[in-house]
Write an enzyme that holds these catalytic residues in place. Structure first.
Site, short mmCIF file in Angstrom:
data_model
loop_
_atom_site.label_atom_id
_atom_site.label_comp_id
_atom_site.label_asym_id
_atom_site.label_seq_id
_atom_site.Cartn_x
_atom_site.Cartn_y
_atom_site.Cartn_z
N HIS A 76 -3.89 2.56 -0.64
CA HIS A 76 -5.30 2.96 -0.55
C HIS A 76 -5.55 4.34 -1.14
O HIS A 76 -6.70 4.70 -1.40
CB HIS A 76 -5.79 2.91 0.91
CG HIS A 76 -5.28 3.98 1.80
ND1 HIS A 76 -4.17 3.81 2.60
CD2 HIS A 76 -5.71 5.23 2.04
CE1 HIS A 76 -3.96 4.92 3.30
NE2 HIS A 76 -4.88 5.80 2.98
N ASP A 125 0.19 -1.82 2.11
CA ASP A 125 -0.39 -0.50 1.82
C ASP A 125 0.62 0.40 1.14
O ASP A 125 0.70 1.59 1.43
CB ASP A 125 -0.94 0.15 3.09
CG ASP A 125 -1.86 1.33 2.77
OD1 ASP A 125 -2.43 1.34 1.67
OD2 ASP A 125 -2.01 2.23 3.62
N GLY A 148 -5.83 13.07 3.93
CA GLY A 148 -5.02 13.77 2.93
C GLY A 148 -3.53 13.62 3.19
O GLY A 148 -2.72 13.83 2.29
N ASN A 149 -3.16 13.26 4.43
CA ASN A 149 -1.74 13.01 4.76
C ASN A 149 -1.28 11.64 4.29
O ASN A 149 -0.07 11.36 4.27
CB ASN A 149 -1.51 13.09 6.27
CG ASN A 149 -1.17 14.49 6.75
OD1 ASN A 149 -1.90 15.08 7.53
ND2 ASN A 149 -0.06 15.03 6.27
N SER A 150 -2.20 10.76 3.95
CA SER A 150 -1.83 9.40 3.56
C SER A 150 -0.79 9.40 2.45
O SER A 150 -0.93 10.07 1.44
CB SER A 150 -3.06 8.64 3.07
OG SER A 150 -3.77 8.09 4.13
N LEU A 210 4.65 -19.26 6.31
CA LEU A 210 4.77 -20.43 7.20
C LEU A 210 3.45 -21.17 7.35
O LEU A 210 3.42 -22.40 7.39
CB LEU A 210 5.25 -19.99 8.58
CG LEU A 210 6.74 -19.70 8.77
CD1 LEU A 210 7.02 -19.42 10.23
CD2 LEU A 210 7.58 -20.87 8.28
N GLY A 211 2.37 -20.42 7.49
CA GLY A 211 1.08 -21.06 7.72
C GLY A 211 0.75 -21.23 9.19
O GLY A 211 0.17 -22.25 9.59
N VAL A 212 1.12 -20.23 10.01
CA VAL A 212 0.80 -20.28 11.44
C VAL A 212 0.14 -18.97 11.84
O VAL A 212 0.32 -17.94 11.20
CB VAL A 212 2.06 -20.49 12.31
CG1 VAL A 212 2.70 -21.83 12.03
CG2 VAL A 212 3.06 -19.35 12.12
#
Length: 493
Positions: free
Chosen positions: A141, A171, A242-244, A299-301
Protein backbone atom coordinates in the site's frame (compact mmCIF):
# COMPACT_ATOMS: atom_id res chain seq x y z
CA UNK A 1 -22.57 9.29 17.78
CA UNK A 2 -20.40 6.22 18.15
CA UNK A 3 -16.74 6.41 17.22
CA UNK A 4 -15.70 4.08 14.44
CA UNK A 5 -12.67 1.89 15.09
CA UNK A 6 -10.73 1.03 11.99
CA UNK A 7 -7.59 -0.79 10.93
CA UNK A 8 -5.36 1.80 9.32
CA UNK A 9 -2.61 1.06 6.85
CA UNK A 10 -0.26 3.61 8.22
CA UNK A 11 1.23 5.35 5.19
CA UNK A 12 1.59 9.11 5.62
CA UNK A 13 -1.80 10.74 4.98
CA UNK A 14 -2.49 11.79 1.40
CA UNK A 15 -2.14 15.50 0.70
CA UNK A 16 -4.19 17.07 -2.12
CA UNK A 17 -1.91 19.39 -4.03
CA UNK A 18 -3.15 22.96 -4.64
CA UNK A 19 -5.86 22.47 -2.05
CA UNK A 20 -4.45 21.79 1.42
CA UNK A 21 -0.92 22.01 2.81
CA UNK A 22 0.62 21.23 6.18
CA UNK A 23 -0.12 18.70 8.86
CA UNK A 24 0.16 18.08 12.55
CA UNK A 25 2.55 16.38 14.86
CA UNK A 26 1.59 15.41 18.39
CA UNK A 27 4.46 15.22 20.86
CA UNK A 28 4.10 13.50 24.20
CA UNK A 29 6.92 13.14 26.69
CA UNK A 30 7.18 11.17 29.90
CA UNK A 31 9.79 10.42 32.54
CA UNK A 32 10.36 6.85 33.63
CA UNK A 33 11.61 6.74 37.24
CA UNK A 34 13.72 3.82 38.39
CA UNK A 35 11.87 1.06 40.25
CA UNK A 36 13.24 0.23 43.68
CA UNK A 37 12.42 -2.87 45.71
CA UNK A 38 10.97 -1.91 49.10
CA UNK A 39 12.26 -3.94 52.14
CA UNK A 40 9.57 -6.12 53.68
CA UNK A 41 11.31 -7.09 56.92
CA UNK A 42 14.71 -7.75 58.47
CA UNK A 43 16.08 -11.28 57.91
CA UNK A 44 16.80 -13.59 60.91
CA UNK A 45 20.56 -13.75 61.65
CA UNK A 46 22.37 -16.19 63.94
CA UNK A 47 23.99 -14.62 67.06
CA UNK A 48 27.54 -15.50 66.04
CA UNK A 49 27.09 -14.90 62.31
CA UNK A 50 28.86 -12.04 60.62
CA UNK A 51 26.52 -9.27 59.63
CA UNK A 52 25.64 -9.31 55.94
CA UNK A 53 25.99 -6.26 53.78
CA UNK A 54 22.68 -4.58 53.09
CA UNK A 55 21.32 -5.42 49.68
CA UNK A 56 21.31 -2.55 47.21
CA UNK A 57 18.16 -1.36 45.52
CA UNK A 58 16.91 -3.42 42.59
CA UNK A 59 16.70 -1.22 39.50
CA UNK A 60 14.56 -2.10 36.51
CA UNK A 61 16.84 -1.19 33.62
CA UNK A 62 15.39 -0.33 30.21
CA UNK A 63 16.43 -2.42 27.21
CA UNK A 64 19.24 -0.77 25.27
CA UNK A 65 18.57 -0.92 21.54
CA UNK A 66 21.29 1.57 20.57
CA UNK A 67 23.59 -1.09 19.11
CA UNK A 68 20.83 -2.37 16.83
CA UNK A 69 19.99 1.14 15.66
CA UNK A 70 23.62 1.89 14.86
CA UNK A 71 24.17 -1.35 12.97
CA UNK A 72 20.83 -1.82 11.21
CA UNK A 73 19.63 1.78 10.95
CA UNK A 74 21.54 2.53 7.70
CA UNK A 75 19.65 -0.32 5.98
CA UNK A 76 16.27 1.32 6.74
CA UNK A 77 15.13 3.72 4.02
CA UNK A 78 12.59 6.49 3.57
CA UNK A 79 10.23 6.00 0.62
CA UNK A 80 8.37 8.93 -0.97
CA UNK A 81 5.79 8.40 -3.69
CA UNK A 82 3.80 10.55 -6.07
CA UNK A 83 0.65 9.53 -7.87
CA UNK A 84 -2.84 10.63 -8.77
CA UNK A 85 -6.00 10.65 -6.68
CA UNK A 86 -9.56 11.11 -7.83
CA UNK A 87 -10.74 14.63 -8.63
CA UNK A 88 -12.00 16.97 -5.95
CA UNK A 89 -15.80 17.00 -5.88
CA UNK A 90 -17.53 19.87 -7.68
CA UNK A 91 -19.73 22.16 -5.63
CA UNK A 92 -22.82 20.19 -6.57
CA UNK A 93 -21.24 16.77 -6.06
CA UNK A 94 -21.93 14.65 -3.02
CA UNK A 95 -18.76 14.46 -0.92
CA UNK A 96 -17.65 11.16 0.54
CA UNK A 97 -18.55 11.27 4.26
CA UNK A 98 -15.50 9.12 5.05
CA UNK A 99 -13.12 11.51 3.26
CA UNK A 100 -10.96 13.21 5.93
CA UNK A 101 -10.92 16.34 3.77
CA UNK A 102 -14.70 16.42 3.16
CA UNK A 103 -15.60 18.59 6.16
CA UNK A 104 -12.65 20.88 5.48
CA UNK A 105 -13.80 21.53 1.92
CA UNK A 106 -17.41 21.88 3.05
CA UNK A 107 -16.49 24.65 5.48
CA UNK A 108 -13.66 26.37 3.66
CA UNK A 109 -14.19 25.37 0.03
CA UNK A 110 -15.75 28.65 -1.17
CA UNK A 111 -12.66 30.59 -0.06
CA UNK A 112 -10.26 28.24 -1.89
CA UNK A 113 -9.42 28.12 -5.57
CA UNK A 114 -9.61 24.34 -5.79
CA UNK A 115 -8.70 23.00 -9.25
CA UNK A 116 -10.95 20.40 -10.84
CA UNK A 117 -9.75 17.09 -12.18
CA UNK A 118 -7.30 14.57 -10.72
CA UNK A 119 -4.87 15.93 -8.17
CA UNK A 120 -1.40 14.77 -7.18
CA UNK A 121 -0.89 12.55 -4.16
CA UNK A 122 2.27 12.72 -2.08
CA UNK A 123 2.90 9.94 0.40
CA UNK A 124 5.66 8.65 2.63
CA UNK A 125 6.53 5.22 3.91
CA UNK A 126 9.47 3.12 5.00
CA UNK A 127 11.37 0.09 3.76
CA UNK A 128 14.55 -1.88 4.35
CA UNK A 129 17.35 -3.21 2.18
CA UNK A 130 17.67 -7.00 2.01
CA UNK A 131 20.30 -7.23 -0.74
CA UNK A 132 23.49 -5.19 -1.30
CA UNK A 133 22.48 -4.63 -4.94
CA UNK A 134 19.41 -2.61 -4.00
CA UNK A 135 16.49 -4.99 -3.33
CA UNK A 136 14.12 -3.35 -0.82
CA UNK A 137 11.04 -4.68 0.95
CA UNK A 138 8.10 -2.44 1.86
CA UNK A 139 4.30 -2.56 2.02
CA UNK A 140 2.22 -2.87 -1.14
CA UNK A 141 0.00 0.00 0.00
CA UNK A 142 3.02 2.31 0.23
CA UNK A 143 3.72 2.12 -3.54
CA UNK A 144 0.22 1.23 -4.76
CA UNK A 145 -0.68 3.49 -7.69
CA UNK A 146 2.60 5.39 -7.51
CA UNK A 147 3.92 7.07 -10.64
CA UNK A 148 7.27 7.91 -9.07
CA UNK A 149 8.99 6.16 -6.16
CA UNK A 150 12.03 7.81 -4.58
CA UNK A 151 14.20 6.10 -1.95
CA UNK A 152 16.30 8.15 0.45
CA UNK A 153 19.14 6.54 2.42
CA UNK A 154 20.47 7.66 5.78
CA UNK A 155 23.53 9.16 4.05
CA UNK A 156 21.08 11.47 2.20
CA UNK A 157 21.57 9.85 -1.19
CA UNK A 158 18.34 9.58 -3.20
CA UNK A 159 17.45 7.07 -5.91
CA UNK A 160 14.47 6.56 -8.17
CA UNK A 161 13.16 3.07 -7.52
CA UNK A 162 11.63 0.51 -9.84
CA UNK A 163 8.71 -1.51 -8.52
CA UNK A 164 9.49 -5.16 -9.26
CA UNK A 165 6.12 -6.39 -8.03
CA UNK A 166 3.34 -5.94 -5.50
CA UNK A 167 1.08 -8.41 -3.72
CA UNK A 168 -1.91 -6.80 -2.06
CA UNK A 169 -3.09 -10.01 -0.42
CA UNK A 170 -0.03 -10.03 1.82
CA UNK A 171 0.59 -6.25 1.54
CA UNK A 172 4.15 -6.85 0.37
CA UNK A 173 6.00 -4.96 -2.37
CA UNK A 174 9.51 -5.39 -3.73
CA UNK A 175 11.32 -2.38 -5.18
CA UNK A 176 14.85 -1.90 -6.45
CA UNK A 177 17.32 0.96 -6.69
CA UNK A 178 20.40 1.15 -8.91
CA UNK A 179 23.12 1.00 -6.27
CA UNK A 180 25.79 -1.38 -5.04
CA UNK A 181 27.43 -2.39 -1.75
CA UNK A 182 24.49 -1.19 0.31
CA UNK A 183 23.98 -2.01 4.00
CA UNK A 184 21.48 -4.79 4.63
CA UNK A 185 19.43 -6.16 7.50
CA UNK A 186 19.66 -9.64 8.99
CA UNK A 187 16.59 -11.85 8.61
CA UNK A 188 15.28 -13.62 11.73
CA UNK A 189 12.80 -16.38 12.51
CA UNK A 190 9.37 -15.13 13.69
CA UNK A 191 8.39 -18.62 14.86
CA UNK A 192 10.95 -18.34 17.67
CA UNK A 193 9.55 -15.05 18.97
CA UNK A 194 7.85 -15.18 22.38
CA UNK A 195 4.95 -13.07 23.59
CA UNK A 196 6.40 -10.44 25.92
CA UNK A 197 9.75 -10.31 24.11
CA UNK A 198 11.16 -6.79 23.52
CA UNK A 199 11.12 -5.57 19.92
CA UNK A 200 12.27 -2.46 18.05
CA UNK A 201 10.80 -0.63 15.05
CA UNK A 202 12.66 1.80 12.80
CA UNK A 203 10.87 3.93 10.23
CA UNK A 204 9.76 7.40 9.17
CA UNK A 205 6.64 8.31 11.19
CA UNK A 206 5.18 11.57 9.85
CA UNK A 207 8.32 11.90 7.73
CA UNK A 208 10.83 11.90 10.61
CA UNK A 209 13.52 9.67 9.08
CA UNK A 210 15.12 6.78 10.96
CA UNK A 211 12.96 7.07 14.07
CA UNK A 212 13.33 4.20 16.56
CA UNK A 213 10.47 3.07 18.81
CA UNK A 214 10.34 0.02 21.07
CA UNK A 215 7.87 -2.25 22.86
CA UNK A 216 7.01 -5.91 23.21
CA UNK A 217 5.32 -8.67 21.27
CA UNK A 218 1.70 -8.53 22.47
CA UNK A 219 0.40 -11.59 20.60
CA UNK A 220 1.13 -13.88 17.68
CA UNK A 221 -0.90 -15.23 14.75
CA UNK A 222 -3.49 -12.47 14.81
CA UNK A 223 -6.10 -12.61 12.06
CA UNK A 224 -7.38 -9.24 10.83
CA UNK A 225 -10.35 -8.39 8.60
CA UNK A 226 -9.58 -8.87 4.88
CA UNK A 227 -6.13 -10.28 5.67
CA UNK A 228 -6.78 -14.01 5.60
CA UNK A 229 -3.28 -15.07 4.58
CA UNK A 230 -1.17 -13.23 7.14
CA UNK A 231 -0.74 -14.40 10.77
CA UNK A 232 0.16 -10.96 12.11
CA UNK A 233 2.50 -10.21 14.99
CA UNK A 234 0.74 -7.84 17.38
CA UNK A 235 2.93 -5.36 19.27
CA UNK A 236 2.58 -2.24 21.40
CA UNK A 237 5.41 -0.52 19.51
CA UNK A 238 4.56 3.06 18.53
CA UNK A 239 3.78 2.78 14.81
CA UNK A 240 2.33 5.84 13.06
CA UNK A 241 1.64 7.06 9.52
CA UNK A 242 4.94 6.80 7.63
CA UNK A 243 6.12 3.70 9.53
CA UNK A 244 4.49 1.42 6.94
CA UNK A 245 6.96 -0.97 5.39
CA UNK A 246 9.59 -0.48 8.07
CA UNK A 247 11.28 -3.38 9.88
CA UNK A 248 10.51 -4.88 13.29
CA UNK A 249 13.66 -6.17 15.04
CA UNK A 250 14.20 -8.71 17.80
CA UNK A 251 16.91 -8.36 20.47
CA UNK A 252 19.43 -10.03 18.16
CA UNK A 253 19.02 -7.21 15.67
CA UNK A 254 17.24 -9.49 13.20
CA UNK A 255 14.14 -8.47 11.25
CA UNK A 256 11.16 -10.56 12.29
CA UNK A 257 8.37 -8.50 10.75
CA UNK A 258 7.26 -5.63 8.51
CA UNK A 259 5.15 -2.96 10.22
CA UNK A 260 1.90 -2.75 8.29
CA UNK A 261 -1.22 -1.73 10.20
CA UNK A 262 -2.47 0.01 13.32
CA UNK A 263 -5.76 -0.36 15.19
CA UNK A 264 -6.96 3.14 15.83
CA UNK A 265 -9.90 5.42 16.51
CA UNK A 266 -7.98 8.49 15.41
CA UNK A 267 -5.53 7.34 12.71
CA UNK A 268 -2.63 7.57 15.17
CA UNK A 269 -0.92 5.11 17.48
CA UNK A 270 -3.04 3.70 20.32
CA UNK A 271 -0.98 0.76 21.52
CA UNK A 272 -2.04 -1.80 18.90
CA UNK A 273 0.17 -2.29 15.87
CA UNK A 274 0.51 -5.26 13.55
CA UNK A 275 3.47 -6.60 11.59
CA UNK A 276 3.70 -9.11 8.77
CA UNK A 277 6.00 -12.00 9.78
CA UNK A 278 9.22 -11.77 7.79
CA UNK A 279 9.04 -15.42 6.67
CA UNK A 280 5.73 -14.66 4.94
CA UNK A 281 7.29 -11.58 3.33
CA UNK A 282 10.39 -13.42 2.12
CA UNK A 283 8.31 -16.12 0.41
CA UNK A 284 6.39 -13.40 -1.41
CA UNK A 285 9.64 -11.58 -2.29
CA UNK A 286 11.15 -14.70 -3.87
CA UNK A 287 8.12 -15.24 -6.10
CA UNK A 288 7.86 -11.57 -7.10
CA UNK A 289 11.54 -11.36 -8.04
CA UNK A 290 11.58 -14.68 -9.91
CA UNK A 291 8.14 -14.66 -11.54
CA UNK A 292 6.68 -11.16 -11.12
CA UNK A 293 3.62 -12.60 -9.39
CA UNK A 294 2.63 -14.74 -6.40
CA UNK A 295 1.08 -18.20 -6.80
CA UNK A 296 -1.02 -19.53 -3.90
CA UNK A 297 -2.86 -22.72 -3.19
CA UNK A 298 -6.63 -22.70 -2.70
CA UNK A 299 -9.23 -24.95 -1.00
CA UNK A 300 -12.44 -23.01 -1.45
CA UNK A 301 -13.70 -22.99 2.15
CA UNK A 302 -14.56 -20.36 4.72
CA UNK A 303 -13.36 -21.15 8.24
CA UNK A 304 -13.69 -19.65 11.70
CA UNK A 305 -12.25 -20.14 15.17
CA UNK A 306 -13.90 -22.32 17.79
CA UNK A 307 -14.86 -21.25 21.29
CA UNK A 308 -15.69 -23.60 24.17
CA UNK A 309 -19.38 -23.86 23.32
CA UNK A 310 -18.72 -24.63 19.65
CA UNK A 311 -16.00 -27.15 20.44
CA UNK A 312 -18.30 -29.02 22.84
CA UNK A 313 -21.12 -29.07 20.31
CA UNK A 314 -18.81 -30.58 17.67
CA UNK A 315 -17.44 -33.22 20.05
CA UNK A 316 -14.03 -31.68 20.68
CA UNK A 317 -12.30 -31.70 24.05
CA UNK A 318 -10.40 -28.48 23.29
CA UNK A 319 -11.19 -25.41 21.16
CA UNK A 320 -8.61 -26.19 18.50
CA UNK A 321 -8.94 -26.46 14.75
CA UNK A 322 -10.64 -24.56 11.94
CA UNK A 323 -14.43 -24.82 11.78
CA UNK A 324 -15.68 -24.96 8.18
CA UNK A 325 -18.60 -22.54 7.85
CA UNK A 326 -19.10 -22.90 4.08
CA UNK A 327 -17.75 -24.84 1.10
CA UNK A 328 -17.66 -23.36 -2.39
CA UNK A 329 -19.45 -25.59 -4.89
CA UNK A 330 -17.06 -27.28 -7.30
CA UNK A 331 -14.00 -26.17 -5.36
CA UNK A 332 -11.12 -28.49 -4.40
CA UNK A 333 -12.61 -28.76 -0.90
CA UNK A 334 -16.01 -29.74 -2.33
CA UNK A 335 -14.44 -32.36 -4.58
CA UNK A 336 -12.53 -33.78 -1.62
CA UNK A 337 -15.76 -34.21 0.36
CA UNK A 338 -15.38 -31.41 2.94
CA UNK A 339 -18.65 -30.22 4.45
CA UNK A 340 -19.86 -27.24 6.43
CA UNK A 341 -19.56 -28.18 10.10
CA UNK A 342 -16.34 -30.14 9.65
CA UNK A 343 -13.52 -29.14 11.97
CA UNK A 344 -10.16 -29.32 10.22
CA UNK A 345 -7.61 -30.62 12.73
CA UNK A 346 -4.60 -31.21 10.46
CA UNK A 347 -3.56 -30.21 6.96
CA UNK A 348 -0.60 -31.76 5.19
CA UNK A 349 0.67 -33.21 8.46
CA UNK A 350 0.52 -29.87 10.30
CA UNK A 351 -1.76 -29.40 13.29
CA UNK A 352 -4.30 -26.56 13.05
CA UNK A 353 -4.51 -24.65 16.31
CA UNK A 354 -6.34 -21.53 15.13
CA UNK A 355 -8.35 -20.97 11.96
CA UNK A 356 -5.72 -18.48 10.71
CA UNK A 357 -3.20 -21.35 10.50
CA UNK A 358 -5.09 -23.07 7.68
CA UNK A 359 -5.06 -20.33 4.98
CA UNK A 360 -1.34 -19.82 5.51
CA UNK A 361 -0.59 -23.52 5.06
CA UNK A 362 -2.85 -23.84 2.02
CA UNK A 363 -1.40 -20.70 0.39
CA UNK A 364 2.13 -22.13 0.73
CA UNK A 365 1.09 -25.40 -0.96
CA UNK A 366 1.89 -25.77 -4.66
CA UNK A 367 -1.30 -25.92 -6.75
CA UNK A 368 -2.02 -29.35 -8.16
CA UNK A 369 -0.49 -31.29 -5.27
CA UNK A 370 -2.54 -33.61 -3.05
CA UNK A 371 -2.53 -33.14 0.71
CA UNK A 372 -4.06 -35.21 3.54
CA UNK A 373 -6.65 -33.50 5.72
CA UNK A 374 -7.83 -34.73 9.12
CA UNK A 375 -11.31 -33.55 10.15
CA UNK A 376 -13.72 -34.07 13.00
CA UNK A 377 -17.22 -34.87 11.73
CA UNK A 378 -20.07 -36.09 13.92
CA UNK A 379 -17.73 -36.75 16.82
CA UNK A 380 -15.42 -38.95 14.73
CA UNK A 381 -12.06 -38.20 13.16
CA UNK A 382 -11.93 -38.78 9.39
CA UNK A 383 -9.09 -38.61 6.89
CA UNK A 384 -9.55 -37.03 3.46
CA UNK A 385 -7.28 -36.11 0.56
CA UNK A 386 -7.60 -32.83 -1.31
CA UNK A 387 -6.00 -31.73 -4.56
CA UNK A 388 -5.10 -28.11 -3.92
CA UNK A 389 -6.24 -25.62 -6.54
CA UNK A 390 -4.71 -22.30 -7.54
CA UNK A 391 -5.94 -18.96 -6.28
CA UNK A 392 -6.67 -16.45 -9.00
CA UNK A 393 -4.01 -13.79 -9.07
CA UNK A 394 -5.19 -10.32 -8.13
CA UNK A 395 -4.88 -7.68 -10.82
CA UNK A 396 -2.34 -5.82 -8.70
CA UNK A 397 0.28 -8.60 -8.88
CA UNK A 398 1.76 -7.10 -12.05
CA UNK A 399 4.59 -4.61 -11.70
CA UNK A 400 3.31 -1.18 -10.80
CA UNK A 401 5.25 1.51 -12.71
CA UNK A 402 3.33 1.51 -15.98
CA UNK A 403 2.54 5.20 -16.39
CA UNK A 404 3.08 6.56 -19.86
CA UNK A 405 5.87 9.03 -20.67
CA UNK A 406 4.73 12.35 -19.17
CA UNK A 407 7.35 14.38 -21.08
CA UNK A 408 10.42 16.03 -19.65
CA UNK A 409 8.51 18.34 -17.32
CA UNK A 410 5.56 16.11 -16.42
CA UNK A 411 3.07 18.95 -16.96
CA UNK A 412 -0.29 19.29 -18.71
CA UNK A 413 -0.92 23.01 -19.26
CA UNK A 414 -3.16 25.36 -21.24
CA UNK A 415 -3.11 29.08 -22.01
CA UNK A 416 -4.95 31.42 -19.66
CA UNK A 417 -8.35 32.67 -20.79
CA UNK A 418 -9.21 36.38 -20.69
CA UNK A 419 -10.82 36.26 -17.24
CA UNK A 420 -7.83 34.43 -15.78
CA UNK A 421 -5.45 36.94 -17.35
CA UNK A 422 -7.41 39.79 -15.74
CA UNK A 423 -7.15 38.09 -12.33
CA UNK A 424 -3.36 37.99 -12.83
CA UNK A 425 -3.10 41.63 -13.81
CA UNK A 426 -3.13 41.02 -17.55
CA UNK A 427 0.01 38.91 -17.69
CA UNK A 428 0.41 35.81 -19.84
CA UNK A 429 1.19 32.33 -18.60
CA UNK A 430 0.16 28.69 -18.72
CA UNK A 431 -2.31 27.15 -16.26
CA UNK A 432 -1.29 23.77 -14.83
CA UNK A 433 -4.11 21.23 -15.22
CA UNK A 434 -2.29 17.97 -14.46
CA UNK A 435 1.02 17.06 -12.82
CA UNK A 436 3.23 13.96 -12.83
CA UNK A 437 6.88 12.95 -12.90
CA UNK A 438 9.49 15.67 -12.25
CA UNK A 439 6.91 18.43 -11.76
CA UNK A 440 5.01 16.42 -9.14
CA UNK A 441 8.20 15.57 -7.28
CA UNK A 442 9.20 19.25 -7.30
CA UNK A 443 5.85 20.26 -5.78
CA UNK A 444 4.16 21.88 -8.78
CA UNK A 445 0.41 21.83 -8.21
CA UNK A 446 -2.71 21.89 -10.31
CA UNK A 447 -3.88 25.52 -10.53
CA UNK A 448 -0.34 26.95 -10.56
CA UNK A 449 0.49 29.35 -13.39
CA UNK A 450 3.79 28.84 -15.22
CA UNK A 451 5.24 32.27 -16.09
CA UNK A 452 8.77 31.48 -17.27
CA UNK A 453 11.33 28.72 -17.80
CA UNK A 454 14.95 29.57 -17.03
CA UNK A 455 14.03 33.27 -17.17
CA UNK A 456 12.26 33.09 -20.57
CA UNK A 457 8.56 34.11 -20.35
CA UNK A 458 6.21 31.46 -21.75
CA UNK A 459 2.97 32.26 -23.54
CA UNK A 460 1.95 29.00 -25.26
CA UNK A 461 2.28 25.25 -24.85
CA UNK A 462 4.52 24.69 -27.88
CA UNK A 463 6.99 27.29 -26.68
CA UNK A 464 7.21 25.60 -23.25
CA UNK A 465 7.76 22.22 -24.89
CA UNK A 466 10.60 23.51 -27.07
CA UNK A 467 12.29 25.26 -24.15
CA UNK A 468 12.11 22.05 -22.09
CA UNK A 469 13.51 19.98 -24.98
CA UNK A 470 16.55 22.25 -25.31
CA UNK A 471 17.15 22.45 -21.56
CA UNK A 472 19.79 20.46 -19.70
CA UNK A 473 19.24 18.12 -16.76
CA UNK A 474 17.47 20.75 -14.67
CA UNK A 475 15.37 23.87 -15.14
CA UNK A 476 13.90 26.63 -12.98
CA UNK A 477 10.22 27.40 -13.45
CA UNK A 478 8.79 30.74 -12.35
CA UNK A 479 5.40 29.86 -10.89
CA UNK A 480 2.57 32.07 -9.62
CA UNK A 481 0.55 30.48 -6.82
CA UNK A 482 -2.09 32.66 -5.24
CA UNK A 483 -0.50 36.02 -4.54
CA UNK A 484 3.08 34.72 -4.57
CA UNK A 485 5.64 34.07 -7.27
CA UNK A 486 8.26 31.43 -6.61
CA UNK A 487 11.03 29.70 -8.54
CA UNK A 488 10.71 25.92 -8.50
CA UNK A 489 13.70 23.76 -9.58
CA UNK A 490 12.98 20.62 -11.60
CA UNK A 491 15.27 17.66 -12.36
CA UNK A 492 14.13 16.50 -15.79
CA UNK A 493 13.53 13.05 -17.23
Amino acid sequence: MSRRIVFVRNTLAVMLAAAVGGGYVYFHGADFPSAHAAPVGAPLVAANAAPTAPAGPVVAAATDFSGIVQRAGPAVVNISVTGKVKKVADDGDEADPDDPFAQFFKRFGPQLQVPRGPQVMHGLGSGFIISPDGIILTNAHVVDGAQEVVVKLTDRREFKAKVLGVDKQSDIAVIRIDARDLPTVQIGDPSQVLVGEPVLAIGSPYGFDNTATAGIISAKSRSLPDDNYVPFLQTDVAVNPGNSGGPLFNLKGQVIGINSQIYSQTGGFQGLSFSIPIDVAMKVEQQLVQHGKVTRGRLGVSVQDLNQTLSESFGLKTAQGALVSSVEKGSPADQAGLQAGDVILRFGGHAIDHSVDLPTLVADTAPGTSQPIEVMRGGQVRSLNVKVGEMKAASNDAPANKAGNPGRLGLAVRPLDKDEQKQLGGQNGLLVEDVSGPAAIAGIQGGDVILALNGTPVTNVEQLRKLATKAGKSVALLVERGDEKIFVPLTLN
